[in-house]
Design a protein around this motif. Structure first.
Motif, PDB file in Angstrom:
ATOM      1  N   ASP A  36       0.861  -1.193   0.000  1.00  0.00           N
ATOM      2  CA  ASP A  36       0.000   0.000   0.000  1.00  0.00           C
ATOM      3  C   ASP A  36       0.888   1.232   0.000  1.00  0.00           C
ATOM      4  O   ASP A  36       1.918   1.256   0.670  1.00  0.00           O
ATOM      5  CB  ASP A  36      -0.941   0.032   1.217  1.00  0.00           C
ATOM      6  N   ARG A  37       0.471   2.231  -0.752  1.00  0.00           N
ATOM      7  CA  ARG A  37       1.305   3.441  -0.820  1.00  0.00           C
ATOM      8  C   ARG A  37       1.187   4.258   0.462  1.00  0.00           C
ATOM      9  O   ARG A  37       1.985   5.139   0.725  1.00  0.00           O
ATOM     10  CB  ARG A  37       0.933   4.272  -2.041  1.00  0.00           C
ATOM     11  N   GLU A  38       0.147   3.957   1.241  1.00  0.00           N
ATOM     12  CA  GLU A  38      -0.021   4.694   2.509  1.00  0.00           C
ATOM     13  C   GLU A  38       0.290   3.774   3.685  1.00  0.00           C
ATOM     14  O   GLU A  38       0.216   2.562   3.561  1.00  0.00           O
ATOM     15  CB  GLU A  38      -1.470   5.170   2.647  1.00  0.00           C
ATOM     16  N   GLN A  39       0.542   4.406   4.823  1.00  0.00           N
ATOM     17  CA  GLN A  39       0.805   3.598   6.026  1.00  0.00           C
ATOM     18  C   GLN A  39      -0.477   3.085   6.665  1.00  0.00           C
ATOM     19  O   GLN A  39      -0.443   2.211   7.513  1.00  0.00           O
ATOM     20  CB  GLN A  39       1.550   4.445   7.041  1.00  0.00           C
ATOM     21  N   LYS A  40      -1.582   3.675   6.290  1.00  0.00           N
ATOM     22  CA  LYS A  40      -2.899   3.368   6.870  1.00  0.00           C
ATOM     23  C   LYS A  40      -2.878   3.585   8.385  1.00  0.00           C
ATOM     24  O   LYS A  40      -3.236   2.697   9.167  1.00  0.00           O
ATOM     25  CB  LYS A  40      -3.331   1.934   6.534  1.00  0.00           C
ATOM     26  N   ARG A  42      -4.147   6.674   9.520  1.00  0.00           N
ATOM     27  CA  ARG A  42      -5.027   7.840   9.712  1.00  0.00           C
ATOM     28  C   ARG A  42      -6.470   7.356   9.722  1.00  0.00           C
ATOM     29  O   ARG A  42      -6.795   6.370   9.061  1.00  0.00           O
ATOM     30  CB  ARG A  42      -4.890   8.815   8.537  1.00  0.00           C
ATOM     31  N   ASP A  44      -9.089   7.679   7.954  1.00  0.00           N
ATOM     32  CA  ASP A  44      -9.480   8.280   6.674  1.00  0.00           C
ATOM     33  C   ASP A  44     -10.934   8.012   6.297  1.00  0.00           C
ATOM     34  O   ASP A  44     -11.431   8.566   5.334  1.00  0.00           O
ATOM     35  CB  ASP A  44      -8.523   7.833   5.555  1.00  0.00           C
ATOM     36  N   TYR A  95      -7.715  -0.614  10.748  1.00  0.00           N
ATOM     37  CA  TYR A  95      -6.343  -0.792  10.223  1.00  0.00           C
ATOM     38  C   TYR A  95      -5.415  -1.268  11.345  1.00  0.00           C
ATOM     39  O   TYR A  95      -4.633  -2.214  11.153  1.00  0.00           O
ATOM     40  CB  TYR A  95      -5.788   0.518   9.639  1.00  0.00           C
ATOM     41  N   GLN A 112       5.169  -0.538   2.521  1.00  0.00           N
ATOM     42  CA  GLN A 112       4.641   0.714   1.980  1.00  0.00           C
ATOM     43  C   GLN A 112       5.302   0.952   0.630  1.00  0.00           C
ATOM     44  O   GLN A 112       6.514   1.198   0.554  1.00  0.00           O
ATOM     45  CB  GLN A 112       4.938   1.875   2.928  1.00  0.00           C
ATOM     46  N   THR A 114       4.270   1.965  -3.805  1.00  0.00           N
ATOM     47  CA  THR A 114       3.251   2.262  -4.820  1.00  0.00           C
ATOM     48  C   THR A 114       3.277   1.167  -5.880  1.00  0.00           C
ATOM     49  O   THR A 114       4.337   0.818  -6.397  1.00  0.00           O
ATOM     50  CB  THR A 114       3.539   3.631  -5.475  1.00  0.00           C
TER      51      THR A 114
END
Ligand SMILES: Cc1cc2nc3c(=O)[nH]c(=O)nc-3n(C[C@H](O)[C@H](O)[C@H](O)COP(=O)(O)OP(=O)(O)OC[C@H]3O[C@@H](n4cnc5c(N)ncnc54)[C@H](O)[C@@H]3O)c2cc1C
Length: 384
Positions: A36-40, A42, A44, A95, A112, A114
């Motif tokens: 995943d490009r995000e750390q997850k 947040r 969101d 998450y 992490q 992309t």
């Protein structure tokens, strides 16, 4: 090139849920890479859904309600949900819970990165992530962006903006969430507000539309402000969080299995219920079926029944009524909950009903607009 049993492209709701179910199956020892490009890390998004009994994430639910308020044209008040509960799960809690669980498995790696490319090859699924080439027996992809714009089908959007507001004076009843409040100007659309109370001073208030045109931030906010002033005795309040989203409401056919080693999951796999936009519970159910089939047969395909195709027809009819403004949406949803027991409506929307139960729910809808919609849907299917 490193090879895994499974690569999960996208570690959001569907990707993490899939990994979670794999760890609870005979496949728990397989090598799995989650990208995943995000750390997850947040909050969101927040998921709300109805459910009978306890689900897999019961221990991390943020709130659970056993009744919900509905404000329509001729029906106003609490809906009796029978043995369903309306549940709220915060993204950040989900998450963290799944990531913590997966950390116990040395065969599962979360990276992490992309995802730049996903391609099928005779040897398996091929992925390029941050310029590194990777292979897997199967690639589960929740990063694929759907294009849902076939003119002969229905292409609506569920779009919304919400605020978590904190009030100085106590003004929310924590036992009475508002699931659909249509007391907002409809402008010929389907527009309603959710109010999800966390405590007497705090609630998430979300303004939602089903149509094909996004609003500007200022427009969502003007409606939110007007609703709070008119329908919540909030007094002075501050905004502590903002949530904004767009969910496809479309019956354009999607490809869950585009090729032998690539399987799309979550929104990318078309797991969203076209007529409601609800995705969370369907994804959980579909992924449990997928994992069960993978464990039993070695193939990651969900078993699909021809007869269940009838639910897609009901979705298309509902979308057709909404898209063509064949009947006022506030009154249509009112009739749905007024003439059928809410638990029956939930069961119908979960696609758990028998044909006879479906007939009763559909029969409660205004006859003429739904008949015209049925014929239009059939006509579009023929020309599509
Ligand atoms: C704000 C919001 C609120 C929602 N509320 C509800 C609700 O209440 N109930 C409900 O049923 N549904 C809801 N939905 C719809 C749906 O449940 C969510 O969108 C859900 O997160 C979809 O899961 P997913 O795994 O398909 O996508 P996501 O959860 O978005 O996961 C996809 C992941 O892929 C990653 N990614 C994307 N592209 C790349 C790339 N190229 N490389 C690496 N990583 C990539 C993203 O970072 C993301 O983590 C909501 C949607 C939104 C946006």
């Amino acid at each position: 090139m490193k090879k895994y049993d499974y690569i999960i492209a996208g570690g959001g709701m569907a990707g993490l849920s899939l990994a979670y179910y794999l760890t609870q199956s005979p496949l728990r020892d397989r090598s799995i890479l989650i990208l995943d490009r995000e750390q997850k890390n947040r909050n969101d998004r927040t998921w709300c859904f109805w459910e009978r009994g306890e689900g897999p994430y019961e221990s991390i639910l943020y709130r659970v309600w056993d009744r919900v308020e509905f404000h329509g044209t001729t029906l106003r008040g609490l809906l009796n949900m029978g043995n369903y509960r309306y549940k709220m799960l915060r993204g950040i809690d989900f998450y963290a819970f799944v990531q913590r669980h997966l950390a116990q498995f040395p065969n599962i790696e979360i990276r992490q990165a992309t995802v730049n490319r996903i391609k099928d090859t005779p040897q398996g699924g091929f992925v390029i992530a941050d310029d590194e080439a990777l292979m897997a027996d199967y690639v589960f992809d929740s990063t694929f962006a759907l294009t849902l714009d076939k003119p002969e089908r229905h292409n609506l959007l569920q779009h919304f903006k919400g605020w978590v507001i904190k009030t100085e004076k106590p003004c929310f009843d924590v036992t009475r969430p508002r699931m659909m409040d249509f007391r907002v100007a409809q402008h010929g659309d389907c527009r309603f507000v959710y109010v999800l109370p966390f405590d007497a001073h705090t609630a998430m208030v979300e303004f939602t539309l089903f149509n094909d045109k996004l609003l500007t931030d200022a427009e969502y906010e003007a409606d939110l402000r007007a609703y709070i002033a008119q329908h919540l005795d909030a007094g002075v309040y501050t905004i502590s969080e903002t949530e904004k989203g767009v969910i496809p409401m479309s019956d354009v056919p999607t490809q869950e299995n585009p090729s032998e080693h690539i399987i799309r999951i979550g929104t990318s796999g078309g797991f969203t219920k076209p007529s409601t936009g609800y995705t969370f519970q369907r994804t959980q159910r579909y992924l449990r079926d997928l994992v069960q089939n993978l464990a039993q047969t070695g193939k990651p395909h969900r078993p699909k029944s021809f007869f269940r195709g009838r639910f897609l027809l009901y979705d298309s009819i509902m979308l057709n009524v909404l898209e063509n403004h064949r009947y006022p949406a506030d009154d249509m949803f009112t009739k749905l909950y007024e003439r059928s027991a809410p638990a029956q409506v939930f069961k119908f929307l979960d696609e758990d009903t028998t044909f006879f139960e479906e007939f009763r729910v559909m029969n409660s809808m205004p006859k003429w607009p739904f008949t015209v919609a049925l014929f239009d849907v059939l006509r579009r299917k023929v020309i599509g």
